[in-house]
Each structure stands twice: as C-alpha cells, then as structure tokens.
Design an enzyme around this catalytic site. Structure first.
Site, PDB file in Angstrom:
ATOM      1  N   GLU A  59     103.574  22.380 -26.934  1.00  0.00           N
ATOM      2  CA  GLU A  59     104.936  22.353 -27.482  1.00  0.00           C
ATOM      3  C   GLU A  59     105.882  23.023 -26.499  1.00  0.00           C
ATOM      4  O   GLU A  59     105.583  24.099 -25.982  1.00  0.00           O
ATOM      5  CB  GLU A  59     105.039  23.114 -28.819  1.00  0.00           C
ATOM      6  CG  GLU A  59     104.309  22.464 -29.960  1.00  0.00           C
ATOM      7  CD  GLU A  59     104.395  23.277 -31.266  1.00  0.00           C
ATOM      8  OE1 GLU A  59     105.341  24.076 -31.437  1.00  0.00           O
ATOM      9  OE2 GLU A  59     103.490  23.110 -32.093  1.00  0.00           O
ATOM     10  N   GLU A  81      98.652  27.407 -32.515  1.00  0.00           N
ATOM     11  CA  GLU A  81      99.151  28.767 -32.269  1.00  0.00           C
ATOM     12  C   GLU A  81      98.484  29.833 -33.143  1.00  0.00           C
ATOM     13  O   GLU A  81      99.117  30.477 -33.979  1.00  0.00           O
ATOM     14  CB  GLU A  81     100.682  28.853 -32.329  1.00  0.00           C
ATOM     15  CG  GLU A  81     101.379  28.302 -33.547  1.00  0.00           C
ATOM     16  CD  GLU A  81     102.914  28.210 -33.371  1.00  0.00           C
ATOM     17  OE1 GLU A  81     103.374  27.983 -32.237  1.00  0.00           O
ATOM     18  OE2 GLU A  81     103.621  28.343 -34.375  1.00  0.00           O
TER      19      GLU A  81
END
Ligand SMILES: *[C@@H]1O[C@H](CO)[C@@H](O)[C@H](O)[C@H]1NC(C)=O
Ligand SMILES: *[C@@H]1O[C@H](CO)[C@@H](O)[C@H](O)[C@H]1NC(C)=O
Ligand SMILES: *[C@@H]1O[C@H](CO)[C@@H](O)[C@H](O)[C@H]1NC(C)=O
Ligand SMILES: *[C@@H]1O[C@H](CO)[C@@H](O)[C@H](O)[C@H]1NC(C)=O
Ligand SMILES: *[C@@H]1O[C@H](CO)[C@@H](O)[C@H](O)[C@H]1NC(C)=O
Ligand SMILES: *[C@@H]1O[C@H](CO)[C@@H](O)[C@H](O)[C@H]1NC(C)=O
Ligand SMILES: *[C@@H]1O[C@H](CO)[C@@H](O)[C@H](O)[C@H]1NC(C)=O
Length: 505
Positions: free
Chosen positions: A395, A185
């Site tokens: 995720e 991320e």
C-alpha cells in the site's frame, strides 16, 4: 503530542521538489509488478448477503455513526465492472483480501459455497484479463463469532482456526494465486485494535479520553502480536508442506511502517528513533529473521512480552518468503522519558516505547505529507537490517478529501515521487519486487470512513449506482505503465490539460 513545525515542513517541501530523476516503467525489471489494492470489507459491501456473517470490523463500525462497509463500493456485485476498469488502466496486479466470514461463516467448519464461488469468479475474471491476483487473508476482518467464543486474537486457539481458513484458501484458490499475504499490517492491527482501541475489535484500557468495553493496553498488543506471528508461521509452514511444490507461490507477512526520523539532532532523539524502528518494525521483522524480539522490547516491556519457545522460534524464523510494506508518510520521533508513576497496568504500547511521534502536519489522515526520501529510507532500513528480503509495497498513496474533483494532481505528484524513491532504493540493492497503489477506487476507509479517500477512481457514494469515474491519477498510472509517460514535470502539465479536456463525472 502534535507539535507543528513550519521549519520541518518547509524542509520537506524543498527536499521533495528536487528529489527524483526522470524515469519510466522500463527502468524497472520486466517482472516487477505494478498494481493497486482494496480489501474485502472496504470494497465488497453485501455484508449480510449469501451467507456472510459479521466480522469484528462490522461490529466496530456499527458501534458509532461514522459510516460502515455495509454497502461500500458494492464490489461483491460490481466485481466484473471493476476488473474491467483495472484492466483498462493497464494494471499488472490487483491486491484484494478474502473475507473469512464470507468463506467460512462460523469462523471454522463448513465452507459457504456462495462465498467460494464469488472468490473463484473474481480470480477467474482477473486471470482472464491477465491480471495477477495478490491475496491477503486477514485484513482486520476476523470472525465476530471467534471474538465472542474465545476472545479472538488474544487466545491461541485462533492460530488453529486461522490455519484452517488459510488451508481452504490455498487449496481452493492456490492454482491461480501465487502471492499470499497472511496478515495485513500486523503491527498496526495489534496497536490500533488492542492498545489504542481505534480499530476493531476496539480493545483498550479505558482512560478519561478513550473508552473501550474490554481490553488491557499493557498486555494485549503483545499477546496479539505474538499470536499473529505464530498464526502467520503456521499458515506458511502448511503452505510449504502441502502446496508449494505444486502451486509454486509465496507467502509473506505485512507491516505498516511510517518513515521515522529524529525530531532534533540530539543523541536522545537519535536513540529514540532507533528504538521506534525496533518497536514498530523490529517487533515483527526480527522474529521472522532471527526467531526472537528486539532486545530493547524485551527490556522495556519485560514480563508482559510473550517469550518464544524454542520450537516457536524455529517455526517463525524464515517463515516469510517476502515482507509486505505498507507506507504512507514520514514522521518525526522525539525521546520521551518513561513516566515513573506509570504502573504496568497503566502502560500501553506508546508508553513502553519511550518515544513520541510528531507529525509533520497534524495526526489526521488528511494531512499526511509527501516525503519520498522517507520511503526510500524505509526500504533501505529493511534491506540493511533484515538481510535484504524480497519486498512488496502493498500500500502507498495519498489521502485527499473525498470531493468531486477528479483533477488530483497532488496525488499524481505523490505517486510518481514515491515510485521514484522506490527506484532509487532498488538501484541501491533493495529487493523490492512490486508496488500497489492504495487504492484502486475510493473505499470505505479504516480511519477516515468516506470523508477522505485514496482512489485512482472516484466513487460517487450518493449515487445508487455507485458510479466510478477515473481521476487524473488513473490516467497518469496508465500512461506510466504503457510507457507513454516519462516521469518529468512537463508530462504532468500536459496530462492535466489532456485530462481536463476529456473528463466528466
Ligand atoms: C492488565 O493485565 C496485567 C497482567 O495480567 C494486570 O496486572 C493489570 O492489572 C491489567 N490491567 C488492567 C487495566 O486490567
Ligand atoms: C493499577 O494497579 C494499581 C495497584 O494495584 C491500582 O491502584 C490501580 O487502580 C490500577 N489501575 C488500573 C487502571 O487498573
Ligand atoms: C488537521 O489537518 C486537517 C487538514 O489540514 C484539518 O482539517 C484538521 O482540522 C486538523 N486537525 C487538527 C486536530 O488540528
Ligand atoms: C546504499 O546501500 C549501501 C549498502 O547497503 C548503504 O551503505 C548506503 O547507505 C545506501 N545508500 C543510500 C543512499 O541509502
Ligand atoms: C452523485 O450522484 C448523485 C445521485 O445520483 C448526483 O445527484 C450527484 O450529482 C453525483 N455527484 C457527482 C459528483 O457526480
Ligand atoms: C497509454 O495511456 C494513455 C493514458 O495516459 C492513453 O491515452 C493511451 O491511449 C495509452 N496508449 C496505449 C498505447 O495504450
Ligand atoms: C496529450 O495529448 C496529446 C495530443 O493528443 C498527445 O500527443 C500526448 O501524448 C498526450 N500527453 C499525455 C501525457 O498523455
């Protein structure tokens, strides 16, 4: 701003219920990968054993008393037990990250043989159970020594050090690892670590409410974002030159993406939502596709946004074989006028964007809501705006209080609704190729420590043996993957009663 809107919450609940059609594992391609995830600092523990040195995440968690990853799940010692439960759950893939300071304790230079052996053993254990490893190189935990030496990610020197670390990983593990994510991320690491100061290394411009010992929220997030992209591109280039022909793997970058939807039907909120997509996702995805930042970022950030040289632009463009998507919930976006009194030195990522986010409940992780159609719209957005790249959902999951109930029906409903939403997107042409539940077992959480957890397995953190116990969600996932559970509500009810008859902590 955290406006609370009962109307929108009810809307979501209504849309949620009627959202998905029945489906099974067989509706997905055979080679689609279903798995679950962890990361090194959140799972391994053993932070000062066998030669590992501190990362900025260690330093950050030790600056307050909200918990740390010193022991975490003790995955470093219990990896065989965990691979066994992963195999018994029927997972096809396991996502984990490599601790840079366990493998190369000084950040650059000599390899730590014990660190090397740990990851080789872990990968071998996974392979021997037929589980595909999906490996992340940088998951918030870069070497403290490099932060001290030259400022870490705000300095371009890190590109060379990161590439050398990646080189070691590709060389040592690449015969058995086919999926590499360079940076976890990237966008939220830059925002959280360098604009808000809420995650390591905790840089920001101090204000009345937030204190950081160093940083500059108006410049650093963009410098770091730029260096992350260049480091990713450099590692990817190296892989293509040196390893890809033989190892045949792929290298991707991952971003965090909330679903983003306008708060009202006003034109301003609609435009603000497009701007929010450009700032959150386009910031990283547009350079990967076209070699440059979105126009609106160049306009709003001005001279504080680094400029790609022609050579950098060429190197970044096309450097990702896939896009990793990390997604949990959907938020509303409302237009906010840039405050005229703001001087450039007072601005930060959010004031530059000119929008505000409104959570459907409140901003705390424990109240993230299930909005499956928001997930589908993220996958659609990436497909339509960035040339339909291969996507791995790295995720996705639901945070719940880390209490003792193993009967996490809410999580089961969330996961099946989100998998259903993903299937809708795939049927409409999205090239999504894999899905990882966050997380395999309860972990030390980035924002919520040990209070809130996402695990398919419960971990008793007060037990010296850190006992793992399966939750209902683990049983659901197993049944879904082995084809005994079709996703229809009756099955959940039956699963619940089967589970409560058999489970104990
Ligand atoms: C942040 O950096 C900019 C550009 O160097 C500078 O003008 C500004 O004063 C700095 N802000 C702070 C709070 O140090
Ligand atoms: C920003 O710059 C202005 C003018 O140079 C100065 O008065 C102000 O104190 C600076 N603010 C911060 C946070 O550095
Ligand atoms: C947000 O929601 C959570 C869970 O519903 C609650 O525990 C927490 O106090 C709320 N926080 C705020 C700031 O309202
Ligand atoms: C399906 O894909 C097409 C083509 O990209 C797009 O126009 C359409 O909006 C998508 N449908 C949904 C429901 O997202
Ligand atoms: C966790 O472990 C502690 C210590 O062994 C034990 O007292 C407690 O009952 C356990 N909690 C649960 C929920 O199993
Ligand atoms: C499939 O998974 C369920 C758990 O949901 C388990 O009870 C069952 O034994 C599994 N069946 C096979 C054939 O593996
Ligand atoms: C629940 O248990 C019954 C009886 O053992 C079995 O037939 C059924 O498949 C199970 N259902 C699920 C969803 O695991």
């Amino acid at each position: 701003m955290q406006k609370f809107s009962l109307f929108f919450i009810s809307l979501i609940i209504i849309l949620g219920i009627s959202y998905i059609d029945a489906f099974t594992r067989h509706d997905f391609p055979e080679d689609f990968l279903f798995g679950a995830a962890t990361s090194a600092y959140q799972w391994e523990g053993a932070v000062d054993e066998d030669g590992r040195t501190p990362s900025v995440w260690d330093t950050f968690t030790h600056s307050d008393d909200k918990g740390n990853g010193d022991i975490a799940c003790d995955g470093y010692h219990k990896y065989k037990e965990d691979v066994k439960l992963i195999a018994e759950m029927g997972l096809e893939a396991f996502r984990f990250s490599i601790s840079w300071t366990r493998l190369i304790p000084n950040g650059r230079g000599p390899i730590n043989p014990k660190g090397l052996r740990f990851y080789k053993n872990l990968i071998k254990e996974l392979r021997s159970h037929g589980i595909e490893p999906h490996v992340t190189l940088h998951h918030y935990d870069f070497p403290q020594s490099l932060e001290d030496e030259y400022g870490g990610w705000i300095n371009r020197k890190i590109i060379e050090d990161f590439t050398a670390f990646a080189d070691v990983c590709f060389r040592e593990f690449g015969d058995d690892v086919k999926f590499w994510t360079t940076i976890d991320e990237a966008n939220v690491f830059a925002i959280g670590g360098y604009s808000q100061g809420i995650v390591g290394p905790g840089h920001c411009t101090s204000t009345k409410s937030v204190k950081c010992s160093t940083g500059n929220s108006s410049t650093e997030p963009y410098i770091v974002g730029h260096n992350l992209l260049l480091a990713h591109a450099s590692a990817s280039k190296l892989y293509r030159l040196k390893y890809k022909t033989k190892q045949r793997g792929s290298v991707g970058l991952s971003i965090f993406s909330h679903g983003l939807t306008p708060y009202t039907n006003s034109k301003d909120d609609e435009i603000a939502t497009e701007r929010a997509k450009d700032f959150f996702c386009g910031w990283m995805l547009k350079p990967l596709v076209s070699g440059d930042y979105p126009e609106v970022m160049k306009r709003n950030v001005g001279l504080r946004l680094p400029v790609f040289t022609e050579q950098e632009s060429e190197q970044v463009k096309g450097s990702s074989d896939f896009v990793g998507i990390i997604h949990y919930t959907t938020v509303y976006v409302t237009n906010s006028k840039p405050t005229p009194s703001l001087l450039p030195n007072d601005s930060n990522f959010f004031t530059d964007t000119g929008f505000e986010i409104i959570f459907t409940g409140n901003a705390s992780v424990s109240s993230w809501k299930s909005v499956p159609w928001g997930f589908e719209s993220v996958l659609e957005y990436v497909k339509q705006s960035y040339n339909n790249p291969p996507i791995y959902v790295l995720e996705n999951g639901l945070p719940l209080e880390h209490d003792t109930t193993l009967q996490d029906s809410e999580r089961v409903e969330y996961i099946q609704d989100y998998i259903g939403a993903m299937l809708n997107a795939i049927k409409n042409g999205s090239d999504t190729r894999g899905y990882f539940v966050w997380s395999v077992i309860d972990l030390f959480e980035l924002l919520a420590g040990y209070e809130t957890s996402f695990g398919l397995y419960f971990v008793n953190f007060s037990d010296p043996g850190l006992k793992r116990s399966p939750k209902l969600s683990a049983s659901w996932y197993t049944g879904f993957l082995n084809g005994t559970i079709d996703v229809v509500p009756q099955d959940i009810l039956q699963l619940e009663s089967n589970f409560s008859a058999s489970s104990s902590l």
